[in-house]
Scaffold this motif. Structure first.
Motif, PDB file in Angstrom:
ATOM      1  N   PRO A 172       0.809  -1.229   0.000  1.00 33.39           N
ATOM      2  CA  PRO A 172       0.000   0.000   0.000  1.00 33.39           C
ATOM      3  C   PRO A 172       0.838   1.273   0.000  1.00 33.39           C
ATOM      4  N   HIS A 173       0.424   2.212  -0.844  1.00 37.83           N
ATOM      5  CA  HIS A 173       1.079   3.515  -0.937  1.00 37.83           C
ATOM      6  C   HIS A 173       0.381   4.503  -0.005  1.00 37.83           C
ATOM      7  N   ARG A 174       1.007   5.665   0.175  1.00 36.47           N
ATOM      8  CA  ARG A 174       0.435   6.732   0.988  1.00 36.47           C
ATOM      9  C   ARG A 174       0.728   8.072   0.336  1.00 36.47           C
ATOM     10  N   ALA A 175      -0.280   8.919   0.283  1.00 36.33           N
ATOM     11  CA  ALA A 175      -0.097  10.252  -0.285  1.00 36.33           C
ATOM     12  C   ALA A 175       0.770  11.093   0.628  1.00 36.33           C
ATOM     13  N   GLU A 176       1.843  11.667   0.077  1.00 43.09           N
ATOM     14  CA  GLU A 176       2.751  12.510   0.857  1.00 43.09           C
ATOM     15  C   GLU A 176       2.269  13.954   0.940  1.00 43.09           C
ATOM     16  N   CYS A 177       1.263  14.290   0.133  1.00 44.25           N
ATOM     17  CA  CYS A 177       0.699  15.631   0.124  1.00 44.25           C
ATOM     18  C   CYS A 177      -0.698  15.532  -0.494  1.00 44.25           C
ATOM     19  N   ASP A 178      -1.459  16.617  -0.499  1.00 44.61           N
ATOM     20  CA  ASP A 178      -2.730  16.626  -1.217  1.00 44.61           C
ATOM     21  C   ASP A 178      -2.446  16.493  -2.708  1.00 44.61           C
ATOM     22  N   VAL A 179      -3.169  15.588  -3.392  1.00 42.26           N
ATOM     23  CA  VAL A 179      -2.921  15.330  -4.812  1.00 42.26           C
ATOM     24  C   VAL A 179      -4.234  15.385  -5.577  1.00 42.26           C
ATOM     25  N   GLU A 180      -4.227  16.102  -6.699  1.00 38.91           N
ATOM     26  CA  GLU A 180      -5.398  16.180  -7.575  1.00 38.91           C
ATOM     27  C   GLU A 180      -5.274  15.125  -8.668  1.00 38.91           C
ATOM     28  N   ILE A 181      -6.282  14.253  -8.765  1.00 41.42           N
ATOM     29  CA  ILE A 181      -6.325  13.225  -9.809  1.00 41.42           C
ATOM     30  C   ILE A 181      -7.750  13.122 -10.338  1.00 41.42           C
ATOM     31  N   ALA A 182      -7.879  13.232 -11.642  1.00 46.11           N
ATOM     32  CA  ALA A 182      -9.173  13.053 -12.325  1.00 46.11           C
ATOM     33  C   ALA A 182     -10.276  13.917 -11.712  1.00 46.11           C
ATOM     34  N   GLY A 183      -9.903  15.117 -11.266  1.00 45.48           N
ATOM     35  CA  GLY A 183     -10.892  16.032 -10.713  1.00 45.48           C
ATOM     36  C   GLY A 183     -11.190  15.825  -9.245  1.00 45.48           C
ATOM     37  N   TYR A 184     -10.520  14.879  -8.620  1.00 44.83           N
ATOM     38  CA  TYR A 184     -10.720  14.610  -7.201  1.00 44.83           C
ATOM     39  C   TYR A 184      -9.459  14.951  -6.420  1.00 44.83           C
ATOM     40  N   THR A 185      -9.631  15.143  -5.106  1.00 45.62           N
ATOM     41  CA  THR A 185      -8.498  15.446  -4.241  1.00 45.62           C
ATOM     42  C   THR A 185      -8.264  14.282  -3.295  1.00 45.62           C
ATOM     43  N   LEU A 186      -7.049  13.770  -3.325  1.00 41.17           N
ATOM     44  CA  LEU A 186      -6.637  12.742  -2.375  1.00 41.17           C
ATOM     45  C   LEU A 186      -5.831  13.449  -1.295  1.00 41.17           C
ATOM     46  N   PRO A 187      -6.377  13.570  -0.078  1.00 36.14           N
ATOM     47  CA  PRO A 187      -5.694  14.324   0.968  1.00 36.14           C
ATOM     48  C   PRO A 187      -4.384  13.657   1.387  1.00 36.14           C
ATOM     49  N   LYS A 188      -3.510  14.470   1.949  1.00 32.02           N
ATOM     50  CA  LYS A 188      -2.260  13.965   2.510  1.00 32.02           C
ATOM     51  C   LYS A 188      -2.550  12.834   3.500  1.00 32.02           C
ATOM     52  N   HIS A 189      -1.712  11.797   3.450  1.00 31.88           N
ATOM     53  CA  HIS A 189      -1.783  10.612   4.311  1.00 31.88           C
ATOM     54  C   HIS A 189      -2.860   9.614   3.880  1.00 31.88           C
ATOM     55  N   THR A 190      -3.557   9.883   2.763  1.00 34.30           N
ATOM     56  CA  THR A 190      -4.530   8.906   2.281  1.00 34.30           C
ATOM     57  C   THR A 190      -3.829   7.590   1.938  1.00 34.30           C
ATOM     58  N   LYS A 191      -4.408   6.491   2.368  1.00 34.77           N
ATOM     59  CA  LYS A 191      -3.908   5.175   1.994  1.00 34.77           C
ATOM     60  C   LYS A 191      -4.381   4.854   0.583  1.00 34.77           C
TER      61      LYS A 191
END
Length: 501
Positions: free
Chosen positions: A375-394
């Motif tokens: 499993p990966h983890r977001a190191e920062c807020d990331v925008e993908i396909a119009g959505y936001t994956l917040p920092k620390h999201t698994k």
């Protein structure tokens, strides 16, 4: 493996009121919050448990079904943890290539938080200086082309021992546990690469302590763990997984410690003869500052991950070939034509065996050894396909679902190696083609892939060239049990027993 549902029922309900009172103070129970609104679509979470009950005991399949409804970028609340699931090649490319650096972190499972393992392990470390150093050490001393070429004679010797064992079984028409003999072969290859010794004896029928220990660690790490979904339960360790893992790692580290101690004593004498294995490289002056904890973690990663993934791939490949006699016949015909009178496969033969390579690719497509990768983890807020994956999201990449995507693969449930011949022969699994990523991609791609490539092809080709194979009496091909046992690695629920002749 127990289902997630059963575990929650058994362990949570008896103390449900107590846990609920704690969770109310710590969980975000409102799925309509502003932060949640930016997430990709997904099922509406139930109070406290979220979508945990939807996983079942085959979560790779359950999440693939959910992705058909909510899309290839899907969010779920699993207990206390926000999780985003990637289920298509296009979304995997976004995460593992376009935003590779942003998702290079690891979401550490609780079973790895033992003896400080997660703080020094190449698998779980954050992508910093220490992680790069360990990767460089492995790439230079084990997985480089030069080192792999130099170790070819060792791999031939280990495969020869495998074939000798199978021959003894063939003389009495006794079945062979394919996964077990492949596991022992790879395990001894790794132990010779690292320590210049065999750790187990392939010809001994009784259970080998070291082999069992590796299997038990994989099993412990693959168990569904409430703490991974409810981190506030970490001090309780309600299932005892962390305690069990600690006991097993202490035993494993004791084995490694003896090897290290013996080598250090030997190196201190004037009669020491350098073995030029990985341990010698690690004890050399430029690497001598690695602590015993770091050495133990590195060896644990190599032995546990390296031995299991290659052996399980060989077992699945042999299972598929026994279920598909035409594919078995074509693979063996190719080997006969390429090898001629030679009785021993060499690694230089692999490029001249396109159908064998196609069999391995098709096996990895249908049965990726690590179905969710690590499993990966977001190191920062990331925008993908119009959505936001917040920092620390698994972030889970469902490699199993990607390999069975009907929009990419024709008849995706069918074992058909021919799909990788002709114009599709350039599709590989080294992280460049995101429709086939059993070993991951980007900077966190599995570093042992070059060794796995050689060993899987060499073992499979040797078994097919040297013997004919059939299922035990009473088992017909279409009735062969192909059910899966989910864990960190995807095992056959019933080990494959096959009769050589």
């Amino acid at each position: 493996m127990e289902s997630y549902f059963a575990i929650v029922i058994v362990l949570v309900l008896p103390s449900f009121l107590l846990i609920l009172s704690i969770l109310r103070r710590h969980l975000l129970l409102n799925p309509g919050s502003p932060a949640a609104g930016k997430l990709p679509p997904g099922p509406v979470p139930a109070p406290v448990v979220g979508s945990l009950f939807k996983l079942g005991d085959q979560p790779h399949r359950s999440l693939a079904v959910l992705a058909a409804t909510y899309g290839p970028l899907m969010s779920l609340r699993l207990g206390q943890v926000t999780t985003v699931v990637v289920s298509s090649a296009a979304m995997a490319k976004e995460v593992l290539k376009k935003h590779d650096q942003s998702f290079a972190g690891r979401s550490v499972v609780e079973a790895a938080r033992v003896l400080g393992h997660e703080k020094v392990s190449m698998v779980w470390l954050e992508p910093g200086q220490q992680w790069r150093r360990l990767r460089s050490l492995c790439n230079t001393s084990i997985f480089s082309s030069q080192r792999l070429d130099a170790g070819e004679s060792l791999r031939r010797r280990k495969v020869a021992e495998l074939l000798a064992h199978v021959k003894n079984r063939a003389l009495s028409l006794k079945p062979v546990d394919i996964g077990k003999v492949a596991f022992v072969t790879v395990l001894n290859l790794i132990s010779n690469t690292v320590f210049s010794v065999d750790m187990v004896d392939i010809d001994m029928d009784e259970t080998q302590e070291f082999k069992d220990l590796i299997w038990e660690i994989m099993e412990e790490a693959g168990k569904p763990n409430l703490v991974d979904f409810f981190p506030i339960l970490r001090p309780i360790d309600p299932q005892g997984i962390r305690r069990g893992m600690k006991t097993k790692l202490v035993k494993l580290h004791r084995v490694f410690g003896k090897q290290i101690d013996d080598r250090e004593i030997s190196r201190s004498t004037s009669k020491h003869q350098r073995r030029n294995d990985f341990l010698d490289a690690l004890l050399d002056e430029e690497n001598a500052e690695l602590s015993r904890i770091e050495l133990n973690a590195l060896f644990t990663d190599l032995f546990v991950a390296g031995s299991d993934t290659s052996s399980v791939t060989v077992e699945w490949a042999m299972s598929e070939l026994l279920r598909n006699p035409e594919s078995m016949a074509r693979a063996r015909t190719e080997l006969d034509e390429v090898m001629g009178e030679r009785a021993e496969v060499e690694e230089s033969d692999i490029p001249r065996l396109p159908y064998l390579q196609a069999v391995v690719k098709e096996t990895l497509r249908l049965h990726p050894p690590v179905p969710f990768l690590i499993p990966h983890r977001a190191e920062c807020d990331v925008e993908i396909a119009g959505y936001t994956l917040p920092k620390h999201t698994k972030v889970i990449v469902n490699a199993w679902a990607i390999g069975r995507d009907g929009e990419v693969w024709e008849n995706p449930e069918c074992f058909n190696p021919e799909r990788f011949l002709g114009t599709s022969s350039n599709v590989d699994y080294r992280g460049r083609h995101f429709e086939l990523i059993p070993f991951g991609a980007g900077r966190r791609v599995c570093p042992g892939l070059p060794l796995a490539y050689r060993m899987v092809h060499l073992m499979l080709a040797s078994l097919l060239l040297s013997f004919s194979w059939k299922l035990p009496a009473g088992i017909v091909a279409h009735d062969l049990d192909m059910r899966e046992k989910f864990g960190i690695t995807l095992h056959k629920s019933t080990p494959l027993m096959a009769v050589p002749y």
